[in-house]
Design a protein around this motif. Structure first.
Motif, PDB file in Angstrom:
ATOM      1  N   LYS A 108       8.744  21.920  -2.858  1.00  0.00           N
ATOM      2  CA  LYS A 108      10.007  21.831  -2.104  1.00  0.00           C
ATOM      3  C   LYS A 108      10.853  23.086  -2.305  1.00  0.00           C
ATOM      4  O   LYS A 108      11.342  23.679  -1.338  1.00  0.00           O
ATOM      5  N   MET A 109      11.018  23.491  -3.556  1.00  0.00           N
ATOM      6  CA  MET A 109      11.857  24.655  -3.823  1.00  0.00           C
ATOM      7  C   MET A 109      11.204  25.938  -3.332  1.00  0.00           C
ATOM      8  O   MET A 109      11.880  26.867  -2.882  1.00  0.00           O
ATOM      9  N   LEU A 157       5.377  10.107   6.929  1.00  0.00           N
ATOM     10  CA  LEU A 157       5.349  10.960   5.740  1.00  0.00           C
ATOM     11  C   LEU A 157       6.751  11.496   5.449  1.00  0.00           C
ATOM     12  O   LEU A 157       7.481  11.858   6.368  1.00  0.00           O
ATOM     13  N   LYS A 158       7.101  11.540   4.189  1.00  0.00           N
ATOM     14  CA  LYS A 158       8.446  11.967   3.788  1.00  0.00           C
ATOM     15  C   LYS A 158       8.388  13.306   3.055  1.00  0.00           C
ATOM     16  O   LYS A 158       7.668  13.464   2.074  1.00  0.00           O
ATOM     17  N   SER A 159       9.192  14.275   3.522  1.00  0.00           N
ATOM     18  CA  SER A 159       9.239  15.589   2.867  1.00  0.00           C
ATOM     19  C   SER A 159       9.776  15.501   1.446  1.00  0.00           C
ATOM     20  O   SER A 159       9.443  16.327   0.592  1.00  0.00           O
ATOM     21  N   ARG A 160      10.585  14.488   1.166  1.00  0.00           N
ATOM     22  CA  ARG A 160      11.136  14.344  -0.181  1.00  0.00           C
ATOM     23  C   ARG A 160      10.051  14.056  -1.213  1.00  0.00           C
ATOM     24  O   ARG A 160      10.266  14.227  -2.417  1.00  0.00           O
ATOM     25  N   ASP A 161       8.857  13.616  -0.745  1.00  0.00           N
ATOM     26  CA  ASP A 161       7.759  13.310  -1.663  1.00  0.00           C
ATOM     27  C   ASP A 161       6.948  14.539  -2.048  1.00  0.00           C
ATOM     28  O   ASP A 161       6.023  14.441  -2.865  1.00  0.00           O
ATOM     29  N   PHE A 162       7.257  15.705  -1.445  1.00  0.00           N
ATOM     30  CA  PHE A 162       6.605  16.933  -1.899  1.00  0.00           C
ATOM     31  C   PHE A 162       6.924  17.144  -3.388  1.00  0.00           C
ATOM     32  O   PHE A 162       8.039  16.825  -3.837  1.00  0.00           O
ATOM     33  N   LYS A 181      13.191  18.538   9.091  1.00  0.00           N
ATOM     34  CA  LYS A 181      13.427  17.097   9.060  1.00  0.00           C
ATOM     35  C   LYS A 181      13.181  16.623   7.625  1.00  0.00           C
ATOM     36  O   LYS A 181      12.052  16.608   7.141  1.00  0.00           O
ATOM     37  N   PHE A 182      14.283  16.259   6.966  1.00  0.00           N
ATOM     38  CA  PHE A 182      14.241  15.946   5.532  1.00  0.00           C
ATOM     39  C   PHE A 182      15.156  14.750   5.290  1.00  0.00           C
ATOM     40  O   PHE A 182      16.211  14.614   5.917  1.00  0.00           O
ATOM     41  N   GLU A 183      14.755  13.911   4.349  1.00  0.00           N
ATOM     42  CA  GLU A 183      15.479  12.660   4.116  1.00  0.00           C
ATOM     43  C   GLU A 183      16.711  12.843   3.234  1.00  0.00           C
ATOM     44  O   GLU A 183      17.480  11.902   3.031  1.00  0.00           O
ATOM     45  N   GLU A 184      16.890  14.039   2.715  1.00  0.00           N
ATOM     46  CA  GLU A 184      18.049  14.330   1.865  1.00  0.00           C
ATOM     47  C   GLU A 184      18.369  15.816   1.969  1.00  0.00           C
ATOM     48  O   GLU A 184      17.630  16.571   2.608  1.00  0.00           O
ATOM     49  N   VAL A 185      19.458  16.237   1.377  1.00  0.00           N
ATOM     50  CA  VAL A 185      19.840  17.657   1.400  1.00  0.00           C
ATOM     51  C   VAL A 185      19.568  18.262   0.029  1.00  0.00           C
ATOM     52  O   VAL A 185      20.051  17.764  -0.983  1.00  0.00           O
ATOM     53  N   LEU A 186      18.746  19.315   0.017  1.00  0.00           N
ATOM     54  CA  LEU A 186      18.424  19.971  -1.245  1.00  0.00           C
ATOM     55  C   LEU A 186      19.522  20.967  -1.613  1.00  0.00           C
ATOM     56  O   LEU A 186      20.099  21.629  -0.750  1.00  0.00           O
ATOM     57  N   PRO A 187      19.812  21.104  -2.915  1.00  0.00           N
ATOM     58  CA  PRO A 187      20.828  22.081  -3.340  1.00  0.00           C
ATOM     59  C   PRO A 187      20.326  23.507  -3.182  1.00  0.00           C
ATOM     60  O   PRO A 187      19.123  23.763  -3.235  1.00  0.00           O
ATOM     61  N   GLY A 188      21.237  24.416  -3.009  1.00  0.00           N
ATOM     62  CA  GLY A 188      20.894  25.838  -2.951  1.00  0.00           C
ATOM     63  C   GLY A 188      20.199  26.266  -1.670  1.00  0.00           C
ATOM     64  O   GLY A 188      19.486  27.269  -1.654  1.00  0.00           O
ATOM     65  N   ALA A 189      20.386  25.507  -0.607  1.00  0.00           N
ATOM     66  CA  ALA A 189      19.727  25.849   0.657  1.00  0.00           C
ATOM     67  C   ALA A 189      20.369  27.094   1.266  1.00  0.00           C
ATOM     68  O   ALA A 189      21.595  27.230   1.265  1.00  0.00           O
ATOM     69  N   PRO A 190      19.571  28.014   1.804  1.00  0.00           N
ATOM     70  CA  PRO A 190      20.119  29.219   2.435  1.00  0.00           C
ATOM     71  C   PRO A 190      20.837  28.875   3.742  1.00  0.00           C
ATOM     72  O   PRO A 190      20.663  27.780   4.297  1.00  0.00           O
ATOM     73  N   ASN A 208       0.854  -1.202   0.000  1.00  0.00           N
ATOM     74  CA  ASN A 208       0.000   0.000   0.000  1.00  0.00           C
ATOM     75  C   ASN A 208       0.886   1.247   0.000  1.00  0.00           C
ATOM     76  O   ASN A 208       0.760   2.121   0.857  1.00  0.00           O
ATOM     77  N   LYS A 209       1.811   1.305  -0.968  1.00  0.00           N
ATOM     78  CA  LYS A 209       2.848   2.340  -0.945  1.00  0.00           C
ATOM     79  C   LYS A 209       2.302   3.759  -1.119  1.00  0.00           C
ATOM     80  O   LYS A 209       2.920   4.722  -0.679  1.00  0.00           O
ATOM     81  N   ASP A 210       1.125   3.903  -1.762  1.00  0.00           N
ATOM     82  CA  ASP A 210       0.559   5.238  -1.947  1.00  0.00           C
ATOM     83  C   ASP A 210      -0.143   5.751  -0.703  1.00  0.00           C
ATOM     84  O   ASP A 210      -0.526   6.914  -0.628  1.00  0.00           O
ATOM     85  N   MET A 211      -0.297   4.879   0.282  1.00  0.00           N
ATOM     86  CA  MET A 211      -1.070   5.226   1.471  1.00  0.00           C
ATOM     87  C   MET A 211      -0.435   6.364   2.267  1.00  0.00           C
ATOM     88  O   MET A 211      -1.133   7.189   2.861  1.00  0.00           O
ATOM     89  N   ILE A 212       0.897   6.416   2.288  1.00  0.00           N
ATOM     90  CA  ILE A 212       1.585   7.449   3.076  1.00  0.00           C
ATOM     91  C   ILE A 212       2.515   8.292   2.197  1.00  0.00           C
ATOM     92  O   ILE A 212       3.505   8.827   2.677  1.00  0.00           O
ATOM     93  N   ASN A 213       2.193   8.392   0.928  1.00  0.00           N
ATOM     94  CA  ASN A 213       3.002   9.181   0.001  1.00  0.00           C
ATOM     95  C   ASN A 213       2.376  10.562  -0.160  1.00  0.00           C
ATOM     96  O   ASN A 213       1.248  10.691  -0.665  1.00  0.00           O
ATOM     97  N   ILE A 214       3.100  11.601   0.296  1.00  0.00           N
ATOM     98  CA  ILE A 214       2.569  12.956   0.231  1.00  0.00           C
ATOM     99  C   ILE A 214       2.207  13.347  -1.192  1.00  0.00           C
ATOM    100  O   ILE A 214       1.189  14.005  -1.434  1.00  0.00           O
ATOM    101  N   ALA A 215       3.018  12.919  -2.154  1.00  0.00           N
ATOM    102  CA  ALA A 215       2.750  13.271  -3.558  1.00  0.00           C
ATOM    103  C   ALA A 215       1.371  12.803  -3.989  1.00  0.00           C
ATOM    104  O   ALA A 215       0.687  13.464  -4.781  1.00  0.00           O
ATOM    105  N   GLN A 216       0.936  11.656  -3.471  1.00  0.00           N
ATOM    106  CA  GLN A 216      -0.373  11.116  -3.825  1.00  0.00           C
ATOM    107  C   GLN A 216      -1.492  12.015  -3.319  1.00  0.00           C
ATOM    108  O   GLN A 216      -2.526  12.173  -3.968  1.00  0.00           O
TER     109      GLN A 216
END
Length: 522
Positions: free
Chosen positions: A314-315, A304-309, A331-340, A80-88
Motif C-alpha cells: 500500500k505504501m 476485492l478490497k485495496s485495504r487488504d493489500f 478506489k479505496f475503502e479508507e484514506v491513507l496518511p501521507g497521500a500526495p 468463506n472470508k479468505d476467498m476474496i481477501n487480497i492478503a490471502q
C-alpha cells in the motif's frame, strides 16, 4: 387541449405486450448484481413486470418490480472470508479449484432454495411467469424454476463462452483451440497447453458428472415438494438441464475470439452499461477537468478490497503514484496518511462516468469481465492485476488484443507497475488499438440492451423458441464421437482377422496332413 394525444398514448399502451418475468440473480456479489440489475432495468423499461430474486435490494423500486430478498446469501462470504481477501493471495499463490468452486456454488444454491422468501414465492398459487431468466454460475439447478412455474427458461452466462455452460444448449467446445475459464493460457496453444486444456475439461466433466451429482440430488429433493405443491410432476433433471430455450452471454468478439457458437447463444456484452452516462459529482468533475496530464484510475473491483493489500505494498503504491505527473484516482475503502496531492481516494467510484471522461488515459484493474467490457466500451487501455477466477484469462486476452499489460499480484508489483505505467503512457499503440476494438464493439445492428429485450420477448412469443434448439442435444455422446462406428469397425476387423486366421489355420493344417501323407507313401 385536444384529446387526440392522450388517445394515441392509450392506444400505444394497449398495443404493448407486457410479460411477467422472473429474474434469478442471487449471487452475493456487487458485480453479479450489476448484471442482474441490467437485465431488470431493460425489461422494466420495455414495459414488462419483473420479479427479482436478489441479495441487493432497490430501496425505491418502481411499481412493476417485485423484489425477493435473499440477503442471507451474504453469509456465504462470512463462511468463506479468505476467498476474496487480497492478503490471502499474497500468502498462497493458488487459484480456487474447480472442486471448491462447485462446493461454494452448491452452498449458495441450497441457501437460495431454502430461503423463506423464495419458498413463499414458489408456493404462491397466484404467481405465474411467462419466462424465467437465471444466472449460470457453474451449476444448472436454477433451471428447476422452469418446472416450478411451468415457463420457458433463459440462462445468462456472466462469463465468456465456457464449455460447461455451452453444453447446456449445444455441445462442449473443442479444448484444442478454446481456453477454459480458469486457465491463464489463450490460443494458439503449445502442445503442453493443449493437453492442459483437455485435462481441465475431462476433470471438470468428471467432477460435474460424479462428484456434483450427490449435491444436485440433495437440492432436487429439497425442491421436489415445491414442484408437487403446485401440482406438477417432478421431471428427470438430466432432461431438464438441457431444456433451456436460450443463453444470453456477457461476451463479444471484440474482447474475446471468433468462436463457433450455436444459434441459441446470443452475445450481449455491455448491456449493463446505461446509454445515458450519469454526470460526475461536482468535485470529481472539476478534478478530472483540470488534470492537465490526464487521469489514471485504479480499482480492484467491487469484491476485492485495496485495504487488504500488505502495508508495504500500500505504501509503495502511494509513493509510486506520488512520483507521477498524472492525477490518480484510487478506489479505496479508507484514506491513507501521507497521500500526495495528485492522489485522491474514492470510497465509492462512479466507474462508467470516470472511464467516459476524455481525460482518463489509463485504467489499472483486477481484470473482471465487467471492467474489461467497460474499458473496451469507453476505449481506455488497461494494466491488469488478476487475482482469481476468470480475471487471468480476461487479462491475457486483453494483452493479446494489444490494449493491456499484465502485472502479477506479488510483493514486486509496485516496481512492475512503475514499468507498466511508463510503457502504457509513452506508447500510443495501446490507446490506438483499444479505440479500434471499441469501434468493433459498438458497430452492431442494435444495442446489446435492445437485443436482450428482443430475445427475451422472442422466447415468450415462440413458446420457448424450439426452432433455435441445437440437434446436438438429441444426439448421445457415443454417436457424436462415432464410438458406435469405431465399435463396428473394430468388430469387423476382429471378425475378418479371426476368419483369416481360421482359414489360414485350416489351410496350413490341411497342407501339413498332405505333406505327412506324401512322406509316409515315400
Amino acid at each position: 387541449m385536444s384529446p387526440l394525444p392522450w388517445l394515441l398514448v392509450i392506444l400505444a399502451a394497449c398495443c404493448v405486450e407486457s410479460y411477467k418475468v422472473l429474474v434469478v440473480f442471487p449471487f452475493p456479489g456487487k458485480s453479479h448484481a450489476i448484471l442482474g440489475d441490467g437485465v431488470v432495468r431493460l425489461l422494466l423499461k420495455a414495459g414488462h413486470e419483473v420479479t427479482y430474486i436478489t441479495p441487493i435490494l432497490n430501496k425505491k423500486p418502481p411499481p412493476n418490480l417485485h423484489q425477493i430478498d435473499v440477503t442471507d446469501n451474504y453469509q456465504m462470504f462470512v463462511n468463506n472470508k479468505d476467498m476474496i481477501n487480497i492478503a490471502q493471495f499474497f500468502k498462497v499463490k493458488q487459484q480456487m479449484t474447480i472442486k471448491s468452486l462447485f462446493d461454494f456454488m452448491f452452498q449458495m444454491h441450497k441457501m437460495t432454495f431454502n430461503n423463506p422468501n423464495v419458498q413463499r414465492l414458489c408456493k404462491d398459487p397466484k404467481q405465474h411467469f411467462d419466462v424465467i431468466i437465471g444466472e449460470w454460475m457453474f451449476n444448472d439447478l436454477y433451471s428447476l424454476f422452469s418446472t416450478i412455474f411451468q415457463a420457458p427458461f433463459i440462462w445468462v452466462s456472466t462469463v465468456d463462452p465456457h464449455w460447461m455452460a455451452l453444453q447446456l444448449i449445444d455441445q462442449s467446445t473443442n479444448p484444442a483451440y478454446t481456453a477454459d475459464i480458469q486457465s491463464n493460457s489463450i490460443p494458439p496453444f503449445t502442445f503442453y497447453e493443449r493437453v492442459q486444456q483437455l485435462v481441465y475439461q475431462i476433470v471438470g466433466y468428471g467432477l460435474k458428472k460424479f462428484y456434483a451429482a450427490k449435491y444436485e440430488q440433495e437440492i432436487i429433493e429439497l425442491v421436489k415438494p415445491l414442484i408437487q405443491y403446485r401440482g406438477h410432476e417432478v421431471p428427470d433433471f438430466e432432461e431438464l438441464r438441457y431444456n433451456s430455450s436460450l443463453m444470453l452471454g456477457n461476451s463479444h468478439v471484440s474482447m474475446g475470439s471468433a468462436m463457433a457458437l450455436p444459434q441459441n447463444y446470443k452475445p450481449i456484452a455491455g448491456y449493463h452499461i446505461e446509454t445515458d452516462i450519469k454526470p460526475l459529482p461536482e468535485d470529481l468533475q472539476k478534478l478530472m477537468d483540470n488534470a492537465k496530464h490526464g487521469v489514471i484510475y485504479f480499482s480492484m473491483g467491487s469484491n476485492l478490497k485495496s485495504r487488504d493489500f500488505p502495508d508495504e505494498v500500500k505504501m509503495g503504491l502511494v509513493r509510486l503514484f506520488g512520483e507521477l505527473k498524472q492525477t490518480v484516482l484510487w478506489k479505496f475503502e479508507e484514506v491513507l496518511p501521507g497521500a500526495p496531492s495528485n492522489l485522491k481516494f474514492l470510497q465509492w467510484a462512479p466507474q462508467a462516468s470516470i472511464l467516459a471522461h476524455p481525460n482518463c488515459i489509463l485504467f489499472i484493474t483486477h481484470g473482471g469481465l465487467l471492467s474489461t467490457t467497460e474499458t473496451v466500451h469507453f476505449g481506455k487501455p488497461i494494466i491488469g492485476i488478476p487475482v482469481f477466477a476468470d480475471q487471468f484469462i480476461n487479462v491475457e486476452r486483453a494483452v493479446k488484443n494489444g490494449f493491456a499489460t499484465k502485472v502479477d499480484l506479488d510483493f514486486n508489483m509496485v516496481e512492475d507497475l512503475r514499468v507498466a505505467i511508463t510503457e502504457m503512457i509513452n506508447n500510443p499503440s495501446f490507446t490506438k488499438r483499444v479505440k479500434e476494438l471499441s469501434f468493433i464493439y459498438h458497430h452492431r445492428p442494435v444495442s446489446p440492451g435492445a437485443e436482450l429485450v428482443h430475445w427475451v420477448e422472442h422466447v415468450v412469443k415462440t413458446q420457448g423458441a424450439p426452432h433455435l434448439r441445437s440437434p446436438a442435444l438429441d444426439v448421445p455422446f457415443y454417436q457424436k464421437t462415432y464410438l458406435d462406428l469405431a465399435a463396428v469397425l473394430l468388430a469387423t476387423i476382429y471378425v475378418v482377422f479371426a476368419t483369416l486366421k481360421f482359414i489360414c489355420k485350416r489351410f496350413l493344417c490341411s497342407r501339413g496332413k498332405i505333406s505327412s501323407k506324401n512322406k509316409k507313401n515315400n
